[in-house]
Design an enzyme around this catalytic site. Structure first.
Site, mmCIF file in Angstrom:
data_model
loop_
_atom_site.group_PDB
_atom_site.id
_atom_site.type_symbol
_atom_site.label_atom_id
_atom_site.label_comp_id
_atom_site.label_asym_id
_atom_site.label_seq_id
_atom_site.Cartn_x
_atom_site.Cartn_y
_atom_site.Cartn_z
ATOM 1 N N ASP A 41 -32.640 0.440 -18.226
ATOM 2 C CA ASP A 41 -32.297 0.155 -16.823
ATOM 3 C C ASP A 41 -33.383 0.602 -15.932
ATOM 4 O OD1 ASP A 41 -30.902 -0.921 -14.607
ATOM 5 O OD2 ASP A 41 -28.905 -0.255 -15.118
HETATM 6 C C1 BGC Z 1 -29.015 -2.182 -12.314
HETATM 7 C C2 BGC Z 1 -29.180 -3.279 -13.240
HETATM 8 C C3 BGC Z 1 -30.320 -4.084 -12.661
HETATM 9 C C4 BGC Z 1 -31.411 -3.412 -12.311
HETATM 10 C C5 BGC Z 1 -32.802 -4.366 -12.140
HETATM 11 C C6 BGC Z 1 -30.160 -1.443 -11.908
HETATM 12 O O1 BGC Z 1 -30.217 -0.833 -10.711
HETATM 13 O O2 BGC Z 1 -28.190 -1.250 -13.143
HETATM 14 O O3 BGC Z 1 -27.952 -4.044 -13.623
HETATM 15 O O4 BGC Z 1 -30.467 -5.056 -13.754
HETATM 16 O O5 BGC Z 1 -31.178 -2.568 -11.590
HETATM 17 O O6 BGC Z 1 -32.409 -4.828 -10.623
#
Ligand code: BGC
Length: 761
Positions: free
Chosen positions: A305
């Site tokens: 993530d």
């Molecule tokens: C979120 C993810 C997301 C990623 C990219 C993160 O903060 O937890 O679900 O896909 O950002 O935007």
């Protein structure tokens, strides 16, 4: 633990070898036939099953420097200052954060051209959070789950893929398949609710929607199952907080949707930000390797993530970014999303012997394989087509699909004296509330390229639906989160002068989603006071709720005759809401998550265990609250219709089921009302005595049944012992002989039951 069946094999289209690849193959002196070592190393997985691709991948890999390999394992935001330089140097796997730039197609094309200037011309991946639509916003995932229609999810996500791929976006960070039983958690809006069975069906449907039959097919994109695993159970419902979870709960509740996504061929998995039983998932080899890779058989890409790798320092398990990289790589995180830390540290860590180069190579192989599977080596511009994109800016067909989807997701929570549907020829209607004439906040928290100006508001939808001589007045009354009552008098006046007041209330985009947990489940601000003021006029009131989580709307339930839950319904929200308010569509949605009476009941869900002290109103030493019933406001699976259905007693094909038998559970359902409608028949089971305490009920099957007025249909659900399995004391899914209740009904709270015995083998 015994490994489960590995993921379903998917056919990979064997594409023509490009001139570039031919050069590489020739250079490496290899032939594209015969199994490479990598092929044999991953039997049964969706990767490395195509020997031609595996061969090409190894050929490319053999030409790469360590820096280039590290680069392939990095995805960085479109705003990174040195992005273009890195791309030209071949030191980047792909770019995220290309949304919400309006010219995505042009941007992805330009960047891909730069990648073609690099040493090995390895194409870039472009990814983003395409969650519930791209240009056309569909209802949020929690809403889609309320349709109890996996086909709808598949359709919506396939349209998202059509629109997104035309802009060059070949990879979505969706579906979010975290089971969520705590409505305080803002991200509950991104998932399918509380139940692992429903959640698994929705997860598989989303994978098929985005990825189609094969990533080689046109208009398909790679999907990501996120966030592995248990993120929905953050303590106190506060985002990013710690998760502590017994293995039983992990396997019974949170793991099944991931299992389903892997089985459906998901391309990528994203670990959760959180620490799970003390070990951050990004560094958790037990979860990422033992469970995800070995047990579930996942062999796609694990993408961290956002900044989760360097955040291992803040979690307190790494003293430096280099150490964080070692932990993440060793746990099985192939790609570092956003931080650039792998690029900075991996070459040195390999040279120092802290990470074996073979570990890096394995990760790079997965990324290259995906690029081959997506067809990017054949045509790097395959996904960036500025001419095609024009066709996908809200085409009428996509708008129509979004409208149909939205109305399928609405849940009729209350309809006293059939206040709904409203007549289209009413003399006057007052439309009141912060969500009534708001475009942005019908879209939901993450809405890719969907434009606010394209959204049909509820007010507009109502105006579009009613007769030309119906007067529609509007008063905002209050904001989403306000104290001031200055708008109340106008709203009260509007209601007084109307035949009916439609109050459109709820949460705005900023109250749900990532980082947006709430400690209260009430309507925010003074919206409830506004409702009270309007109800006082004595005029009939209908409440339309626009929100992304269960709300504790007791007062509304007690005082407002009509309540329609519409979630965040997307671009066509206003028209879809009007379709239901005026009876052009008969609602059939069912709650995918329990609505509590109060935040104090959280965590509350239908599939709980019995205690040793079942609630007894006459005995205080039983499980209860002193100030509130145990029961929810609206149970899981609940939702009304404009017609009425009657369900017959449950018929069983046998009372004594042998070990290998199929038991047929049948009911007749009749539409006793005057309108055609759809009932979602739900089948739950309960084992009376087992080796572990069994849940009071567990959803095992459901069926959407469409019935004309007066029509009767007999519905049969076949059950085998597999459907009756429980996770036994040895943590194995097995059926146990014994007596069972089987319950069929219109919600988890309204079922008719029968009993049978499963005999010993
Ligand atoms: C979120 C993810 C997301 C990623 C990219 C993160 O903060 O937890 O679900 O896909 O950002 O935007």
């Amino acid at each position: 633990m015994k490994p489960n069946k590995p993921g379903k094999r998917r056919k990979t289209g064997v594409r023509a070898i490009t001139a570039f690849a031919v050069v590489i193959l020739a250079m490496s002196g290899c032939q594209p036939s015969g199994k490479k070592k990598s092929t044999a190393a991953h039997p049964g997985s969706r990767y490395f099953t195509d020997p031609v691709i595996a061969h090409k991948v190894d050929s490319v890999l053999s030409l790469m420097t360590l820096e280039e390999k590290a680069g392939q394992l990095c995805i960085m935001g479109a705003g990174h200052p040195h992005l273009e330089q890195l791309v030209k140097e071949g030191k980047l796997g792909g770019t995220n954060g290309v949304l919400p730039d309006r010219n995505v197609a042009r941007y992805t094309r330009q960047m891909q051209k730069l990648a073609m200037q690099s040493h090995l011309k390895i194409p870039l991946l472009f990814m983003g959070d395409v969650i519930h639509g791209f240009q056309t916003a569909f209802p949020v995932p929690l809403a889609l789950a309320a349709s109890w229609d996996p086909g709808l999810v598949r359709k919506a996500d396939s349209i998202s893929a059509v629109e997104a791929t035309a802009s060059g976006v070949s990879w979505t960070f969706n579906p979010m398949i975290d089971i969520a039983r705590d409505p305080r958690w803002g991200r509950i809006v991104e998932g399918a609710g509380e139940d692992p069975y429903l959640g698994s069906l929705m997860a598989a449907a989303a994978v098929r929607g985005y990825q189609g039959e094969s990533l080689a097919s046109p208009h398909t994109m790679m999907a990501t199952a996120k966030h592995f695993v248990g993120y929905g159970a953050v303590q106190a419902g506060r985002d990013y907080n710690t998760v502590n979870m017994p293995e039983r709960e992990l396997r019974e509740v949170y793991l099944p949707p991931f299992k389903a996504a892997v089985k459906a061929g998901i391309g990528a998995v994203m670990p959760a930000f959180v620490a799970f039983n003390g070990v951050p998932v990004t560094a958790n080899r037990f979860l990422l390797h033992d469970i995800l890779r070995k047990e579930l058989g996942f062999n796609g890409i694990v993408v961290s993530d956002y900044d989760a790798v360097p955040e291992l320092e803040e979690h307190g398990v790494a003293a430096s970014s280099a150490q964080a990289d070692v932990l993440a790589m060793k746990a099985g995180v192939d790609i570092d999303l956003h931080s650039g830390s792998y690029l900075q540290n991996l070459p040195k860590l390999v040279k120092e012997g802290k990470i074996p180069e073979s570990v890096v190579d394995d990760a790079v192989r997965k990324v290259l394989t995906m690029k081959f599977e997506l067809g990017l080596f054949d045509n790097p511009f395959r996904y960036s087509d500025s001419t095609l994109v024009v066709n996908y800016i809200l085409p009428a067909g996509h708008r129509e699909a979004a409208r149909k989807a939205a109305r399928e997701t609405f849940v009729l929570l209350k309809n006293e004296k059939n206040i709904l549907p409203l007549g289209k020829k009413l003399h006057s209607i007052a439309v009141i509330g912060p969500a009534a004439d708001n475009q942005l906040n019908l879209l939901g928290p993450v809405h890719a390229l969907a434009r606010t100006e394209d959204v049909v508001t509820v007010l507009q939808g109502i105006k579009n639906a009613v007769s030309p001589w119906t007067k529609v007045s509007y008063a905002e009354g209050t904001g989403y989160d306000m104290d001031s009552e200055s708008g109340f008098p106008e709203a009260v006046r509007a209601a007084r002068n109307a035949d009916v007041a439609v109050m459109v209330l709820g949460e705005n985009n900023g109250m749900c989603g990532e980082g947006d947990s709430r400690a209260s489940l009430q309507l925010p601000g003074n919206q409830l006071d506004l409702v009270k003021a309007v109800v006082k006029t004595g005029k009939p009131v209908v409440a339309v709720l626009v929100n992304g989580r269960p709300l504790a709307v007791n007062w509304l339930n007690n005082h407002v005759p009509g309540i329609l839950e519409t979630w965040f319904p997307g671009t066509e929200g206003g028209n879809a809401i009007a379709d239901v308010l005026f009876g052009d569509y008969n609602p059939s949605g069912k709650l995918p998550v329990t609505f509590p009476r109060s935040v104090g009941q959280v965590t509350i869900f239908y599939s709980h265990l019995n205690t040793g002290r079942t609630f007894d109103p006459d005995n205080k030493y039983t499980t209860r609250y002193v100030d509130m019933p145990n029961t929810p406001l609206y149970p899981f699976g609940y939702g009304l219709s404009y017609t009425a259905f009657s369900i017959s007693p449950v018929k069983l094909s046998m009372q004594n089921m042998s070990w290998n038998d199929t038991l047929n559970v049948s009911v007749s359902v009749v539409n006793t009302g005057k309108r055609a409608g759809t009932e979602v028949l739900q089948l739950y089971t309960h084992q009376q005595v087992a080796s572990v305490s069994p849940p009071v009920k567990k959803l095992r099957a459901f069926r959407r049944v469409r019935l004309a007025p007066g029509e009767v249909k007999e519905i049969t659900f076949p059950l085998t012992r597999k459907d009756l399995a429980i996770l036994n004391q040895d943590i194995q899914w097995k059926a146990e002989p014994g007596t069972f209740d089987v319950m069929v009904g219109s919600s988890s709270g309204m079922t008719i039951s029968a009993g049978f015995t499963l005999n010993k083998p």
